[in-house]
Motif scaffolding. Structure first.
Motif, mmCIF file in Angstrom:
data_model
loop_
_atom_site.group_PDB
_atom_site.id
_atom_site.type_symbol
_atom_site.label_atom_id
_atom_site.label_comp_id
_atom_site.label_asym_id
_atom_site.label_seq_id
_atom_site.Cartn_x
_atom_site.Cartn_y
_atom_site.Cartn_z
ATOM 1 N N VAL A 68 -0.730 33.019 31.295
ATOM 2 C CA VAL A 68 -2.136 32.620 31.352
ATOM 3 C C VAL A 68 -2.421 31.829 32.629
ATOM 4 O O VAL A 68 -3.477 31.975 33.251
ATOM 5 N N VAL B 106 -10.031 35.462 26.391
ATOM 6 C CA VAL B 106 -9.270 36.250 25.418
ATOM 7 C C VAL B 106 -9.903 36.056 24.044
ATOM 8 O O VAL B 106 -10.236 34.927 23.649
ATOM 9 N N LYS C 262 -10.012 31.532 29.023
ATOM 10 C CA LYS C 262 -9.877 32.650 29.958
ATOM 11 C C LYS C 262 -10.578 33.917 29.460
ATOM 12 O O LYS C 262 -10.509 34.956 30.105
ATOM 13 N N GLU D 115 -6.133 27.508 25.938
ATOM 14 C CA GLU D 115 -6.098 28.063 27.293
ATOM 15 C C GLU D 115 -6.556 29.521 27.300
ATOM 16 O O GLU D 115 -7.297 29.941 28.202
ATOM 17 N N MET D 116 -6.149 30.282 26.291
ATOM 18 C CA MET D 116 -6.501 31.704 26.262
ATOM 19 C C MET D 116 -7.978 31.906 25.972
ATOM 20 O O MET D 116 -8.612 32.805 26.533
ATOM 21 N N LEU E 109 -5.603 38.231 21.139
ATOM 22 C CA LEU E 109 -4.419 37.559 20.592
ATOM 23 C C LEU E 109 -4.643 37.383 19.101
ATOM 24 O O LEU E 109 -5.648 36.800 18.684
ATOM 25 N N LEU F 224 3.749 33.130 27.287
ATOM 26 C CA LEU F 224 2.307 33.362 27.369
ATOM 27 C C LEU F 224 1.603 32.262 28.155
ATOM 28 O O LEU F 224 0.640 32.534 28.884
ATOM 29 N N SER F 225 2.073 31.035 28.033
ATOM 30 C CA SER F 225 1.453 29.937 28.786
ATOM 31 C C SER F 225 1.601 30.159 30.287
ATOM 32 O O SER F 225 0.645 29.981 31.055
#
Length: 562
Positions: free
Chosen positions: A338, A244, A242, A238-239, A221, A334-335
């Motif tokens: 995810v 990202v 995970k 959050e990303m 991202l 995107l939220s």
């Protein structure tokens, strides 16, 4: 309560549309043809009206104010070249998606091209840089004229404040007399009530994207220049959890641990042909990215897929690899995506973490023995900058130097990266300082500052406003970028080298003045620079212009291990 405003009916409608669509600040530049507007906007008692003489500066001030307050700001000027002076800031606002409403007074249509004073072909002058433009009727208005006028004004604000925000132009011809007033009890109400459009998430698209995402191992991202946004910060957090790889810049205003900033510094941790850098999926938002090196690297190592979130009608394929341009609410989409996604393998994040650590160590190693230069100045400023500052970085070298250093996480960063010109940096920072609660510090080069000294020509600078001018005698970037430094024209034409100083300018506009010519002087001044009370202040730092480009090249060679 009776209000004394212009007797021009068109002005009554413009005022009410501006207020009902959220305008609370109006920046007025003096003139005669715009007298009906000058009389009426303050007279309506609906707005905070400011006076800034220079229209170019006024428009940039409005841009900084609109970005700071997250509200549209109106501009009012007289006819002729006054209106043309709005163009640089209007174009910047267009590419930054900031709603400025330019209300330009004009001569009556019958006088255009008739050798009348202060009269140009003013209709449509901002055509390439506005979301909407319209011309108001002139003279006595019929019911049909008023109906059309309200439709046009509603269209102007609908486009300026829509999913893709931006400037609008309202051209207003006036016939004389210009100074007649009337008492009114109530102003006309807009015929169309503005409604905020909500862009939801397309479930079918979300399913399709989730299926594609599940086939990727390496996801990046990329976040460009963005205003501080709690929802964006939550998404980034959050990303990163995970797996990202989230690449940011100081202008991204995303101080989340686990992201990868200092982009130009970070990239030197990867060999130019290293496939480890390349993501399977690149995700970008509709925010401008500063780093030219990053753009070139992503074009060279194209991701297998590239999703770009944008509500614009045009396709924006910056990295020449776009596979989807996705409309709607990017953060919400995107939220939700995810939330449906399992964590990605950690290998991609580990590669970036190792490169980041390696480059940080080499960066610190190089700075240990660094002599007096622009790079040294930024090292000292970034170390001494107090928290909770709003830092404005002018274009050319300051915004690029700023990217190389780590700053206090409570600071926020801004720069005019819509069109990336050096004009308007002082005015934009001044507008932000006036409209915000955070103290503002502008860091600029000498050319950028000199270009916009009229940005100080008003009465709206808060005492906390600070300007740091790095005076290396010209356009220092031309000693670093390939090409100009090897030409005979470098000093007179590219750098525009001179021997100008800022002390007199500071005195003219009532700023406290400080000067430093070496590291020891700079450290002593920075210890108290932000604590001084009373007036806004300017610090001029003199550096050796001829050495800066070579030192910066040496810095990047050191990062690469060469």
């Amino acid at each position: 309560m009776s209000l004394s405003i212009s007797d021009k009916t068109v002005v009554h409608h413009i005022i009410e549309h501006c207020y009902s669509h959220g305008i609370r600040h109006v920046i007025i530049s003096p003139g005669s043809r715009n007298a009906p507007l000058i009389i009426s906007f303050p007279g309506s008692q609906k707005f905070t009206c400011l006076t800034i003489v220079d229209e170019r500066s006024a428009a940039y001030f409005a841009l900084g104010l609109a970005r700071q307050t997250n509200r549209p700001v109106a501009l009012i000027c007289t006819s002729g070249t006054a209106a043309l002076n709005y163009t640089p800031a209007i174009s910047e606002a267009y590419y930054q998606q900031i709603p400025l409403i330019a209300i330009t007074a004009d001569r009556p249509p019958e006088y255009v091209d008739q050798a009348d004073g202060q009269t140009i072909r003013q209709k449509g002058i901002f055509r390439n840089f506005v979301r909407y433009e319209c011309q108001m009727p002139v003279g006595d208005l019929s019911a049909g004229d008023r109906w059309l006028m309200d439709r046009n004004l509603n269209e102007a604000f609908k486009n300026a404040l829509g999913p893709v925000k931006g400037p609008a132009h309202i051209n207003v011809p006036f016939r004389e007399p210009l100074y007649e007033t009337t008492d009114v009890e109530d102003l006309p109400q807009p015929s169309i009530v503005p409604v905020t459009q909500t862009l939801g998430v397309n479930e079918a698209l979300l399913d399709d994207m989730h299926q594609e995402l599940s086939q990727c191992q390496k996801v990046m991202l990329l976040v460009g220049a963005a205003t501080p946004n709690n929802d964006l910060q939550k998404l980034v957090e959050e990303m990163t959890t995970k797996g990202v790889v989230v690449v940011t810049e100081s202008l991204s205003n995303v101080p989340i641990h686990g992201t990868f900033g200092n982009t130009d510094r970070l990239l030197e941790g990867f060999d130019s042909d290293d496939p480890a850098f390349k993501p399977d999926l690149l995700i970008t938002l509709d925010y401008p990215v500063l780093s030219k090196k990053l753009k070139q690297r992503l074009r060279k190592h194209s991701p297998r897929a590239h999703w770009h979130f944008s509500n614009q009608d045009i396709l924006i394929d910056t990295y020449q690899s776009m596979t989807r341009q996705i409309p709607g609410n990017a953060i919400e989409t995107l939220s939700q995506l995810v939330d449906r996604t399992e964590s990605f393998p950690s290998g991609y994040t580990i590669i970036y973490s190792e490169a980041e650590q390696n480059m940080r160590e080499k960066h610190q190693e190089y700075l240990k023995d660094l002599t007096w230069c622009d790079l040294k100045v930024f090292e000292q400023i970034s170390r001494k900058m107090p928290g909770h500052q709003q830092v404005h970085l002018s274009n050319s070298t300051p915004v690029r130097y700023g990217q190389l250093f780590d700053w206090d996480e409570t600071c926020t960063f801004f720069s005019n990266r819509g069109t990336s010109g050096i004009d308007g940096c002082v005015s934009t920072a001044a507008g932000a300082a006036y409209g915000g609660v955070q103290p503002v510090t502008l860091i600029t080069g000498d050319l950028g500052f000199m270009y916009d000294t009229n940005g100080l020509w008003h009465q709206y600078l808060p005492s906390s406003f600070r300007i740091i001018v790095i005076n290396n005698g010209g356009g220092g970037i031309f000693r670093f970028i390939p090409g100009p430094s090897k030409t005979q024209e470098l000093e007179p034409f590219f750098e525009a080298r001179g021997n100008h100083q800022c002390r007199g300018i500071a005195e003219t506009f009532g700023l406290q003045y400080y000067a430093a010519g070496n590291s020891e002087e700079l450290d002593k001044i920075l210890d108290h620079f932000w604590n001084e009370k009373g007036e806004p202040a300017l610090l001029e730092i003199f550096t050796p212009g001829q050495e800066n480009g070579e030192i910066l090249r040496s810095y990047f060679s050191h990062l690469r291990g060469r």
